[in-house]
Motif scaffolding. Structure first.
Motif, PDB file in Angstrom:
ATOM      1  N   ARG A 249       0.841  -1.206   0.000  1.00 22.77           N
ATOM      2  CA  ARG A 249       0.000   0.000   0.000  1.00 22.77           C
ATOM      3  C   ARG A 249       0.873   1.251   0.000  1.00 22.77           C
ATOM      4  NH1 ARG A 249      -1.745   4.186  -0.617  1.00 22.77           N
ATOM      5  NH2 ARG A 249      -3.379   5.299   0.520  1.00 22.77           N
ATOM      6  N   HIS A 250       1.948   1.229   0.767  1.00 23.19           N
ATOM      7  CA  HIS A 250       2.792   2.408   0.906  1.00 23.19           C
ATOM      8  C   HIS A 250       3.550   2.747  -0.374  1.00 23.19           C
ATOM      9  CE1 HIS A 250       2.910   1.801   5.556  1.00 23.19           C
ATOM     10  NE2 HIS A 250       1.788   2.346   5.137  1.00 23.19           N
ATOM     11  N   GLU A 251       3.811   1.754  -1.245  1.00 22.69           N
ATOM     12  CA  GLU A 251       4.546   2.057  -2.472  1.00 22.69           C
ATOM     13  C   GLU A 251       3.632   2.579  -3.571  1.00 22.69           C
ATOM     14  OE1 GLU A 251       6.497  -0.959  -4.716  1.00 22.69           O
ATOM     15  OE2 GLU A 251       4.731  -2.249  -4.866  1.00 22.69           O
ATOM     16  N   GLN A 252       2.323   2.581  -3.325  1.00 30.50           N
ATOM     17  CA  GLN A 252       1.384   3.020  -4.341  1.00 30.50           C
ATOM     18  C   GLN A 252       0.679   4.307  -3.912  1.00 30.50           C
ATOM     19  OE1 GLN A 252      -1.117   0.032  -6.231  1.00 30.50           O
ATOM     20  NE2 GLN A 252       0.009  -1.571  -5.166  1.00 30.50           N
ATOM     21  N   ILE A 253       0.463   5.172  -4.873  1.00 34.64           N
ATOM     22  CA  ILE A 253      -0.323   6.382  -4.645  1.00 34.64           C
ATOM     23  C   ILE A 253      -1.745   6.103  -5.094  1.00 34.64           C
ATOM     24  CG2 ILE A 253      -0.626   8.801  -5.294  1.00 34.64           C
ATOM     25  CD1 ILE A 253       2.416   8.897  -5.760  1.00 34.64           C
ATOM     26  N   HIS A 254      -2.693   6.295  -4.203  1.00 32.15           N
ATOM     27  CA  HIS A 254      -4.089   6.051  -4.526  1.00 32.15           C
ATOM     28  C   HIS A 254      -4.640   7.175  -5.402  1.00 32.15           C
ATOM     29  CE1 HIS A 254      -5.603   2.954  -1.336  1.00 32.15           C
ATOM     30  NE2 HIS A 254      -4.838   2.422  -2.273  1.00 32.15           N
ATOM     31  N   LEU A 255      -5.219   6.777  -6.521  1.00 31.93           N
ATOM     32  CA  LEU A 255      -5.883   7.709  -7.423  1.00 31.93           C
ATOM     33  C   LEU A 255      -7.366   7.337  -7.446  1.00 31.93           C
ATOM     34  CD1 LEU A 255      -5.351   9.984  -9.567  1.00 31.93           C
ATOM     35  CD2 LEU A 255      -5.301   8.148 -11.270  1.00 31.93           C
ATOM     36  N   PRO A 256      -8.246   8.192  -6.906  1.00 33.28           N
ATOM     37  CA  PRO A 256      -9.672   7.828  -6.879  1.00 33.28           C
ATOM     38  C   PRO A 256     -10.285   7.908  -8.264  1.00 33.28           C
ATOM     39  CG  PRO A 256      -9.382  10.073  -6.092  1.00 33.28           C
ATOM     40  CD  PRO A 256      -8.000   9.524  -6.313  1.00 33.28           C
ATOM     41  N   TYR A 257     -11.219   7.013  -8.537  1.00 33.41           N
ATOM     42  CA  TYR A 257     -11.906   7.009  -9.827  1.00 33.41           C
ATOM     43  C   TYR A 257     -13.370   6.657  -9.593  1.00 33.41           C
ATOM     44  CZ  TYR A 257     -12.165   6.890 -14.904  1.00 33.41           C
ATOM     45  OH  TYR A 257     -12.451   7.200 -16.208  1.00 33.41           O
ATOM     46  N   PHE A 258     -14.261   7.433 -10.211  1.00 33.62           N
ATOM     47  CA  PHE A 258     -15.691   7.205 -10.007  1.00 33.62           C
ATOM     48  C   PHE A 258     -16.374   6.887 -11.329  1.00 33.62           C
ATOM     49  CE2 PHE A 258     -15.733  11.646 -11.295  1.00 33.62           C
ATOM     50  CZ  PHE A 258     -16.895  11.776 -12.040  1.00 33.62           C
ATOM     51  N   ALA A 336     -27.203   4.909 -10.762  1.00 33.93           N
ATOM     52  CA  ALA A 336     -26.170   4.304  -9.909  1.00 33.93           C
ATOM     53  C   ALA A 336     -24.918   5.159  -9.963  1.00 33.93           C
ATOM     54  CB  ALA A 336     -25.860   2.878 -10.361  1.00 33.93           C
ATOM     55  N   GLU A 337     -24.154   5.147  -8.875  1.00 30.02           N
ATOM     56  CA  GLU A 337     -22.864   5.838  -8.815  1.00 30.02           C
ATOM     57  C   GLU A 337     -21.978   5.092  -7.836  1.00 30.02           C
ATOM     58  OE1 GLU A 337     -23.873   9.281  -5.491  1.00 30.02           O
ATOM     59  OE2 GLU A 337     -24.169   9.762  -7.616  1.00 30.02           O
ATOM     60  N   TRP A 338     -20.679   5.023  -8.134  1.00 27.25           N
ATOM     61  CA  TRP A 338     -19.760   4.291  -7.270  1.00 27.25           C
ATOM     62  C   TRP A 338     -18.330   4.749  -7.558  1.00 27.25           C
ATOM     63  CZ3 TRP A 338     -21.973   2.673 -11.678  1.00 27.25           C
ATOM     64  CH2 TRP A 338     -21.197   2.047 -12.654  1.00 27.25           C
ATOM     65  N   TYR A 339     -17.412   4.372  -6.678  1.00 32.27           N
ATOM     66  CA  TYR A 339     -16.010   4.751  -6.899  1.00 32.27           C
ATOM     67  C   TYR A 339     -15.084   3.805  -6.160  1.00 32.27           C
ATOM     68  CZ  TYR A 339     -15.656   6.971  -2.245  1.00 32.27           C
ATOM     69  OH  TYR A 339     -15.622   7.219  -0.892  1.00 32.27           O
ATOM     70  N   GLY A 340     -13.814   3.866  -6.539  1.00 34.37           N
ATOM     71  CA  GLY A 340     -12.789   3.059  -5.901  1.00 34.37           C
ATOM     72  C   GLY A 340     -11.434   3.707  -6.075  1.00 34.37           C
ATOM     73  N   MET A 341     -10.386   2.947  -5.787  1.00 39.06           N
ATOM     74  CA  MET A 341      -9.031   3.478  -5.834  1.00 39.06           C
ATOM     75  C   MET A 341      -8.174   2.712  -6.833  1.00 39.06           C
ATOM     76  SD  MET A 341      -8.910   6.025  -3.812  1.00 39.06           S
ATOM     77  CE  MET A 341     -10.014   6.728  -2.563  1.00 39.06           C
ATOM     78  N   ILE A 342      -7.455   3.478  -7.660  1.00 33.73           N
ATOM     79  CA  ILE A 342      -6.443   2.924  -8.552  1.00 33.73           C
ATOM     80  C   ILE A 342      -5.101   3.032  -7.846  1.00 33.73           C
ATOM     81  CG2 ILE A 342      -5.233   3.242 -10.741  1.00 33.73           C
ATOM     82  CD1 ILE A 342      -7.836   4.470 -11.843  1.00 33.73           C
ATOM     83  N   GLY A 343      -4.338   1.971  -7.848  1.00 34.12           N
ATOM     84  CA  GLY A 343      -3.003   2.004  -7.269  1.00 34.12           C
ATOM     85  C   GLY A 343      -1.977   2.358  -8.334  1.00 34.12           C
ATOM     86  N   THR A 344      -1.307   3.499  -8.192  1.00 30.82           N
ATOM     87  CA  THR A 344      -0.306   3.922  -9.167  1.00 30.82           C
ATOM     88  C   THR A 344       1.086   3.835  -8.555  1.00 30.82           C
ATOM     89  OG1 THR A 344      -0.418   6.268  -8.540  1.00 30.82           O
ATOM     90  CG2 THR A 344      -1.973   5.499 -10.202  1.00 30.82           C
ATOM     91  N   THR A 345       2.038   3.400  -9.345  1.00 33.96           N
ATOM     92  CA  THR A 345       3.423   3.306  -8.894  1.00 33.96           C
ATOM     93  C   THR A 345       4.222   4.477  -9.455  1.00 33.96           C
ATOM     94  OG1 THR A 345       3.978   1.905 -10.789  1.00 33.96           O
ATOM     95  CG2 THR A 345       3.324   0.793  -8.752  1.00 33.96           C
TER      96      THR A 345
END
Length: 427
Positions: A249-258, A336-345
């Motif tokens: 988790r720490h090596e990735q920057i979370h990028l939210p996407y909806f 409907a609407e939803w979102y999550g996190m993309i892990g970017t390196t």
């Protein structure tokens, strides 16, 4: 999931049911334990089980709870980076090997869907990378050149051809990739779980790993109510990783996407808007993606989280964007609407990690999770089976490193997305 309509949105409402799973209890002995019930983990488990390996999957929440059940459902080939950039970043021998593997990634997804009769609304009519202005068109020209020299079936379409396929005059062109397509992503991951169970894998949900230990050459993975002893551990938790491998988790920057989903479009509108049902995304820095689902709903997404002020700002922007792109739709209503996190390196490439003897992980898909995760799950299985040695792995072994200012960058991306969507005059 978790009675939260914004976690999986439309996909939770329209996906086939997941196979029955239970909470891990008591002590078990297996050959391999896979931590994480998403695309990577279930692809690994499926391929191992088909080879006769005894394998258990431990999922902390529910099958597809993380990015596997939240994404837009575009099955793309390759990575976000241009092919030549992938080659130069990874170097020899990894660069071209990864490009070959992931260039054929959608074919592996389609093959699994066919072989295991996975009900996931698969549409294999390609994807369209849409050019915004002349700069976007120049980018796509270069992508076409780099993929075509590798024999890929990609073709740059002009503005008129693009308009006919999408139903809007907003784009100066598009890159059609006939390898690609769309799926119902939660349906696909649940189908992988069902196939893995049918092959003999044991899949457990609500079974968060609390710790590990090693004795006499064996690993023990513990949960609150049970344990699994195994020769190998595969860590397949990616952007949603928590302890005990929190360094992922720490090596990735979370990028939210909806994503938001409209009501089903009329039959007439479906002949105008994406009549061939390609999946689309554009060349803007804060990009938009869109596609139709099986019932004709327009699924429209961009960077941002549907929480706090973001929910109102991003929803309003999506309404404006759809009206601008597709005025023929008229009034826009979301169901409907939803979102999550993309892990970017930090280098925008996946990572292979070996935490200890027989403890391995591939993660960091940077928004390209469906086919890469499927492919790398199979690669991990082949590695465990001895079919892929260390020298033949498609990625170098790396040590997780926390990028500088990670938390600050994560906050910046969400604030920046809200600001951009608030002031975007074009939409």
């Amino acid at each position: 999931m978790l009675n939260n309509s914004r976690s999986h949105g439309l996909w939770e409402r329209t996906a086939p049911k997941a196979p029955h799973t239970s909470v891990l209890q008591y002590a078990h002995k297996q050959d391999v334990v896979v931590v994480g019930g998403g695309y990577t983990g279930l692809s690994t488990a499926l391929h191992l089980a088909q080879a006769g390996v005894k394998v258990s999957v431990l999922e902390a929440m529910e099958i597809g709870f993380g990015a596997s059940g939240r994404n837009a459902g575009l099955v793309n080939a390759g990575l976000w980076m241009k092919p030549d950039d992938v080659k130069s970043s990874l170097g020899a021998p990894f660069g071209e090997q990864v490009l070959h593997l992931l260039g054929n990634g959608p074919a592996e997804v389609w093959s699994l869907i066919d072989k295991h009769a996975i009900d996931c609304q698969a549409v294999r009519n390609g994807t369209l990378h849409c050019a915004v202005g002349e700069a976007g068109l120049n980018e796509l020209r270069e992508r076409e050149r780099q993929w075509q020299k590798r024999g890929a079936p990609v073709k740059l379409l002009n503005a008129e051809e693009t308009s006919a396929r999408i139903g809007t005059t907003a784009y100066s062109g598009s890159l059609l990739d006939l390898r690609a397509g769309t799926i119902q992503p939660l349906g696909y991951v649940r189908g992988l779980a069902r196939a893995a169970v049918s092959a003999g894998a044991k899949v457990y949900s609500s079974s968060r790993v609390t710790g590990t230990g090693r004795s006499n050459g064996k690993w023990t993975v513990r949960t609150a109510s049970g344990s699994v002893e195994a020769d190998w551990i595969v860590v397949a938790t990616d952007a949603y990783t928590k302890a005990p491998w929190q360094e992922l988790r720490h090596e990735q920057i979370h990028l939210p996407y909806f994503n938001v989903a409209t009501r089903p479009l009329s039959d007439k509108l479906q002949k105008s808007v994406l009549p061939n049902r390609e999946g689309c995304w554009d060349t803007k820095k804060i990009l938009s993606s869109f596609r139709l689902d099986q019932e004709g709903r327009l699924v429209f997404g961009s960077i941002g989280a549907l929480g706090g002020t973001g929910a109102r700002i991003h929803r309003a922007w999506a309404t404006r964007a759809i009206r601008k792109l597709f005025p023929q739709i008229g009034a826009v209503e979301f169901e409907a609407e939803w979102y999550g996190m993309i892990g970017t390196t930090s280098n925008h490439l996946p990572r292979f990690h070996r935490f200890a003897s027989n403890v391995v992980s591939i993660c960091g898909y940077n928004g390209r999770g469906i086919s890469p995760a499927t492919v790398f799950g199979r690669v991990l299985a082949d590695h465990i089976l001895g079919n892929v040695g260390d020298a033949d792995l498609p990625l170098p072994v790396t040590i997780p490193e926390t990028p500088a200012f990670r938390a600050l960058k994560e906050n910046y991306y969400e604030v920046g997305a809200q600001l951009a969507h608030f002031v975007d005059a074009r939409f």
